[in-house]
Design an enzyme around this catalytic site. Structure first.
Site, PDB file in Angstrom:
ATOM      1  N   HIS A  20      64.584  63.541  41.012  1.00 16.45           N
ATOM      2  CA  HIS A  20      63.726  64.390  40.554  1.00 16.45           C
ATOM      3  C   HIS A  20      61.829  63.725  41.044  1.00 16.45           C
ATOM      4  O   HIS A  20      60.948  63.801  40.834  1.00 16.45           O
ATOM      5  CB  HIS A  20      63.968  63.377  39.054  1.00 16.45           C
ATOM      6  CG  HIS A  20      63.188  64.160  37.701  1.00 16.45           C
ATOM      7  ND1 HIS A  20      63.062  66.216  37.997  1.00 16.45           N
ATOM      8  CD2 HIS A  20      62.389  64.385  36.724  1.00 16.45           C
ATOM      9  CE1 HIS A  20      62.605  66.655  36.932  1.00 16.45           C
ATOM     10  NE2 HIS A  20      62.418  65.606  36.669  1.00 16.45           N
ATOM     11  N   ASN A  66      56.365  65.106  32.548  1.00 23.68           N
ATOM     12  CA  ASN A  66      56.376  66.051  31.296  1.00 23.68           C
ATOM     13  C   ASN A  66      54.717  66.508  30.861  1.00 23.68           C
ATOM     14  O   ASN A  66      54.637  67.509  30.164  1.00 23.68           O
ATOM     15  CB  ASN A  66      56.879  65.767  30.449  1.00 23.68           C
ATOM     16  CG  ASN A  66      58.196  65.600  30.629  1.00 23.68           C
ATOM     17  OD1 ASN A  66      58.496  66.153  31.814  1.00 23.68           O
ATOM     18  ND2 ASN A  66      59.563  65.064  29.633  1.00 23.68           N
ATOM     19  N   ASP A  91      61.260  69.264  42.938  1.00 24.18           N
ATOM     20  CA  ASP A  91      62.814  69.633  43.425  1.00 24.18           C
ATOM     21  C   ASP A  91      62.842  70.574  42.337  1.00 24.18           C
ATOM     22  O   ASP A  91      62.425  71.062  41.059  1.00 24.18           O
ATOM     23  CB  ASP A  91      62.851  67.873  42.323  1.00 24.18           C
ATOM     24  CG  ASP A  91      63.203  68.090  40.798  1.00 24.18           C
ATOM     25  OD1 ASP A  91      62.072  67.732  40.567  1.00 24.18           O
ATOM     26  OD2 ASP A  91      64.172  68.064  40.222  1.00 24.18           O
ATOM     27  N   ASN A 112      60.516  70.785  33.240  1.00 28.00           N
ATOM     28  CA  ASN A 112      59.583  70.759  32.694  1.00 28.00           C
ATOM     29  C   ASN A 112      58.088  69.903  33.410  1.00 28.00           C
ATOM     30  O   ASN A 112      57.115  70.313  32.872  1.00 28.00           O
ATOM     31  CB  ASN A 112      59.739  68.922  31.890  1.00 28.00           C
ATOM     32  CG  ASN A 112      61.247  69.140  30.842  1.00 28.00           C
ATOM     33  OD1 ASN A 112      61.343  70.136  30.326  1.00 28.00           O
ATOM     34  ND2 ASN A 112      61.053  68.403  30.674  1.00 28.00           N
TER      35      ASN A 112
END
Length: 187
Positions: A20, A66, A91, A112
């Site tokens: 991530h 986020n 990613d 997100n």
């Protein structure tokens, strides 16, 4: 001309070098290749370098994935970077490992970080470079996979894929999105 290159990731050692956080890793490797250090600034770590008359501002937001839009918006305003000179690196589960895709705009595809950027700007009209992390996980284990570390074979391949990502970032700023997509998206 200034370009903001925002590599997305999460701060904290527990997230370091996970799938991530590949956005962080790509801009880290680019800063190292250019010999420029990151400095702790408002809403993120920032490094700058010049290439072919352009100023590249590398950003690793410290707002967590986020809330990436807050940091990107702040740095775009602070450095007077127009939206067409923004490139976000993320990613992507939908792409096989190591595949790189530049897009001029598009949906958040469930990411997100991209979702928050779209909410912050009110549109999705900004470039993004997607780095494929593959989808080699058992049903119900997506979060563990995304937040997991690379396997040995992937790790050995990363430097070569990061070199291609760096070429694409510089190409984005020097010859534009469309020509860069034509040169690299099918490789």
């Amino acid at each position: 001309m200034k370009y903001l290159i925002a590599g997305l990731g999460n701060i904290g050692s527990e997230y370091a070098h996970t799938r991530h956080n590949v956005g962080f890793d790509i801009v880290d490797a680019l800063a190292k290749a250019e010999g420029v250090p990151f400095e702790d600034e408002r809403y993120g770590m920032v490094a700058n370098f010049r290439h072919k008359g352009r100023v590249f501002i590398l950003l690793k937001p410290s707002t967590y994935m986020n809330l990436s839009g807050k940091a990107i918006n702040y740095w775009m305003k602070k450095e007077s970077v127009p939206i067409e000179n923004l490139l976000v690196i993320v990613d992507d589960l939908a792409l096989p490992f190591g595949v790189l895709r530049l897009k001029a705009k598009g949906s958040d595809a469930g990411h997100n970080g991209l979702k928050n950027i779209q909410e912050t700007f009110g549109h999705n009209q900004y470039a993004r470079l997607r780095f494929g992390i593959g989808d080699n996980f058992r049903k119900g284990h997506q979060v563990d996979y995304v937040l997991g570390r690379w396997d040995r074979l992937e790790e050995d391949t990363l430097p070569l894929r990061f070199d291609v990502a760096h070429e694409m970032i510089k190409s984005f700023a020097t010859i534009g999105t469309a020509r860069t997509m034509n040169l690299y998206n099918n490789k």
